[in-house]
Design a protein around this motif. Structure first.
Motif, short mmCIF file in Angstrom:
data_model
loop_
_atom_site.label_atom_id
_atom_site.label_comp_id
_atom_site.label_asym_id
_atom_site.label_seq_id
_atom_site.Cartn_x
_atom_site.Cartn_y
_atom_site.Cartn_z
N ILE A 113 0.82 -1.22 0.00
CA ILE A 113 0.00 0.00 0.00
C ILE A 113 0.86 1.27 0.00
N PRO A 114 1.93 1.38 0.82
CA PRO A 114 2.75 2.60 0.73
C PRO A 114 3.37 2.80 -0.65
N GLU A 115 3.79 1.70 -1.29
CA GLU A 115 4.34 1.81 -2.64
C GLU A 115 3.28 2.28 -3.62
N GLY A 156 3.33 5.84 -5.72
CA GLY A 156 3.18 5.90 -7.18
C GLY A 156 2.06 6.84 -7.59
N ILE A 157 0.95 6.79 -6.88
CA ILE A 157 -0.17 7.68 -7.20
C ILE A 157 0.23 9.13 -6.94
N GLY A 158 0.92 9.37 -5.82
CA GLY A 158 1.35 10.74 -5.49
C GLY A 158 2.31 11.31 -6.52
N SER A 159 3.25 10.49 -6.97
CA SER A 159 4.20 10.99 -7.97
C SER A 159 3.49 11.23 -9.31
#
Length: 66
Positions: free
Chosen positions: A32-34, A38-41
């Motif tokens: 989930i953190p990964e 990815g969504i944030g970037s």
């Protein structure tokens, strides 16, 4: 009435909790953190591209006015 609310997509706190639990079960706690990174970037890149596009459009408009 409750079936109508579900059909229309009105979400309550229990539906949100259910979705979070399903996501944790599907992806696992470590992924989930990964996924969020990815969504944030991706969002950051989209915003930067939108900012870069705006000055280019305004420069073209200024050139056509002259």
């Amino acid at each position: 009435m409750n079936a109508l609310a579900i059909f229309l997509g009105i979400t309550g706190p229990w539906q949100i909790v259910l979705v979070i639990v399903v996501v944790i079960l599907l992806f696992g706690g470590k992924k989930i953190p990964e996924l969020m990174k990815g969504i944030g970037s991706g969002i950051k890149e989209f915003k930067n591209a939108a900012k870069d596009d705006q000055p280019a459009n305004s420069k073209k408009e200024e050139e056509t006015k002259e």
